[in-house]
Design an enzyme around this catalytic site. Structure first.
Site, mmCIF file in Angstrom:
data_model
loop_
_atom_site.group_PDB
_atom_site.id
_atom_site.type_symbol
_atom_site.label_atom_id
_atom_site.label_comp_id
_atom_site.label_asym_id
_atom_site.label_seq_id
_atom_site.Cartn_x
_atom_site.Cartn_y
_atom_site.Cartn_z
ATOM 1 N N ALA A 72 0.746 -1.360 0.100
ATOM 2 C CA ALA A 72 0.092 0.125 0.149
ATOM 3 C C ALA A 72 1.001 1.159 -0.125
ATOM 4 O O ALA A 72 0.500 2.330 -0.552
ATOM 5 C CB ALA A 72 -1.021 0.101 1.155
ATOM 6 N N THR A 126 0.208 5.194 -1.683
ATOM 7 C CA THR A 126 -0.337 6.376 -0.861
ATOM 8 C C THR A 126 -0.115 7.691 -1.413
ATOM 9 O O THR A 126 -0.619 8.521 -1.342
ATOM 10 C CB THR A 126 0.211 6.106 0.615
ATOM 11 O OG1 THR A 126 1.653 5.856 0.725
ATOM 12 C CG2 THR A 126 -0.656 5.237 1.506
ATOM 13 N N ARG A 159 -3.618 0.129 7.489
ATOM 14 C CA ARG A 159 -3.127 0.216 8.834
ATOM 15 C C ARG A 159 -2.431 1.200 9.140
ATOM 16 O O ARG A 159 -2.280 1.193 10.436
ATOM 17 C CB ARG A 159 -2.715 -1.282 8.961
ATOM 18 C CG ARG A 159 -3.380 -2.496 8.854
ATOM 19 C CD ARG A 159 -2.625 -3.463 9.173
ATOM 20 N NE ARG A 159 -3.329 -4.871 9.018
ATOM 21 C CZ ARG A 159 -3.679 -5.606 8.096
ATOM 22 N NH1 ARG A 159 -3.375 -4.939 6.875
ATOM 23 N NH2 ARG A 159 -4.463 -6.698 7.868
ATOM 24 N N GLN A 202 0.473 -6.381 -3.572
ATOM 25 C CA GLN A 202 -0.670 -6.527 -2.734
ATOM 26 C C GLN A 202 -1.749 -5.433 -3.158
ATOM 27 O O GLN A 202 -2.863 -5.528 -2.709
ATOM 28 C CB GLN A 202 -0.286 -6.131 -1.335
ATOM 29 C CG GLN A 202 0.583 -7.062 -0.629
ATOM 30 C CD GLN A 202 1.084 -6.938 0.718
ATOM 31 O OE1 GLN A 202 1.631 -5.855 1.213
ATOM 32 N NE2 GLN A 202 0.731 -7.843 1.514
ATOM 33 N N ASP A 239 -5.231 -1.733 -7.206
ATOM 34 C CA ASP A 239 -5.621 -0.331 -7.783
ATOM 35 C C ASP A 239 -5.213 -0.513 -9.348
ATOM 36 O O ASP A 239 -5.535 0.438 -10.030
ATOM 37 C CB ASP A 239 -5.113 0.841 -7.107
ATOM 38 C CG ASP A 239 -3.698 0.596 -6.668
ATOM 39 O OD1 ASP A 239 -2.716 0.328 -7.657
ATOM 40 O OD2 ASP A 239 -3.301 1.046 -5.400
ATOM 41 N N HIS A 245 -3.733 -9.971 -4.346
ATOM 42 C CA HIS A 245 -4.974 -9.691 -3.778
ATOM 43 C C HIS A 245 -5.968 -9.292 -4.733
ATOM 44 O O HIS A 245 -6.970 -8.900 -4.326
ATOM 45 C CB HIS A 245 -4.962 -8.376 -2.522
ATOM 46 C CG HIS A 245 -3.986 -9.036 -1.426
ATOM 47 N ND1 HIS A 245 -3.598 -8.177 -0.361
ATOM 48 C CD2 HIS A 245 -3.659 -10.174 -0.886
ATOM 49 C CE1 HIS A 245 -2.681 -8.711 0.451
ATOM 50 N NE2 HIS A 245 -3.172 -10.094 0.235
ATOM 51 N N CYS A 294 -18.739 -13.754 -9.797
ATOM 52 C CA CYS A 294 -20.001 -14.405 -9.338
ATOM 53 C C CYS A 294 -19.779 -15.338 -8.440
ATOM 54 O O CYS A 294 -19.042 -16.308 -8.621
ATOM 55 C CB CYS A 294 -21.022 -14.995 -10.689
ATOM 56 S SG CYS A 294 -22.241 -15.801 -9.990
ATOM 57 N N CYS A 351 -26.738 -16.381 -13.900
ATOM 58 C CA CYS A 351 -27.270 -17.397 -12.962
ATOM 59 C C CYS A 351 -28.157 -16.644 -11.755
ATOM 60 O O CYS A 351 -28.538 -17.229 -10.815
ATOM 61 C CB CYS A 351 -26.357 -18.298 -12.270
ATOM 62 S SG CYS A 351 -25.310 -17.449 -11.190
#
Ligand code: ZN
Length: 250
Positions: A22, A26, A34, A101, A104, A121, A129, A157
């Site tokens: 992250a 930033t 965190r 991780q 974006d 991630h 779905c 579905c």
């Protein structure tokens, strides 16, 4: 350990594997999770939006999740100097894999080849779905939200939809994990940037790189559990550190 020494290692290397967290985003204006002004620090309830149990159980959480996806900074922010430095590393022919991780897509938006990026991630640009497994585009789902559907369902579905990000309570993609471990083992320099290295699989990848004999470089504002085992620890802003250590395009 100085920036110059790290730059020399990278100059001499044929294969550099980079792992980003992250802290790289930033500086583009995407809050971390965190940190002092992180999403989960400011609003402890926010973690519920990425917890599969809450998500499946609570239609209100899903409704608010769609609104948050629509408003996510990833749609509007631009890559920063750290992202661009990693593009340069690829242009120099040195980037083995870029494991991230971040969800974006800013590495790809900056110009890193999508096939070099491993998103452990997932990312926010796809929709999965939960019933039939179909993957569709987030943009299309958000168009339905904008048109008044508060919790759009699978058009094939009728199943529940979520973003193609990995939630708490979900498994990481084993293929992405395997490729990430291979990339950590197959490099001369492993650079971990903007990550606290406390969350699986981050810590495991550093171990793999160390065991494979790679030089490990950590660029993070805060201490990490691996600092004492790293070959270099750089505390400056990642937007300054990365351009300095990757050097110029040949
Ligand atoms: Zn479906």
């Amino acid at each position: 350990m100085t920036l110059t020494q790290v730059r020399d290692w990278i100059d001499a290397a044929d294969k550099v594997t980079v792992f980003t967290g992250a802290g790289v985003s930033t500086e583009s204006g995407i809050p971390d999770y965190r940190g002092p002004s992180g999403t989960w620090t400011v609003d402890p309830d926010a973690a519920k939006y990425v917890d599969i149990d809450y998500y499946v159980r609570d239609p209100e959480i899903r409704k608010r999740s769609w609104a948050r996806r629509r408003d996510h900074a990833a749609w509007t922010v631009e890559p920063n100097a750290a992202h661009r430095a990693l593009v340069r590393l690829e242009e120099r022919g040195k980037l083995n894999r870029l494991i991230t991780q971040n969800i974006d897509g800013l590495h790809q938006k900056a110009g890193t080849s999508p096939d070099r990026v491993l998103e452990v991630h997932g990312n926010i640009f796809g929709v999965l779905c939960l019933k039939c497994g179909a993957e569709t585009s987030m943009r299309e789902a958000l168009d339905r939200v904008d048109a008044g559907e508060e919790d759009p369902q699978c058009l094939d579905c009728g199943g529940m939809l979520k973003s193609t990000t990995v939630f708490f309570g979900q498994s990481l993609d084993p293929v992405v994990l395997r490729h990430s471990a291979e990339a950590a083992a197959d490099c001369e320099v492993f650079v971990a940037v903007g990550t606290s290295l406390t969350v699986y699989p981050a810590a495991g990848l550093v171990d793999v790189a160390l065991e494979a004999g790679a030089r490990v470089v950590i660029c993070n504002a805060e201490p990490t559990p691996f600092d004492h085992r790293a070959d270099a620890v750089l505390r400056e802003r990642v937007g300054e550190v990365l351009p300095a250590i990757v050097g110029q395009t040949a």
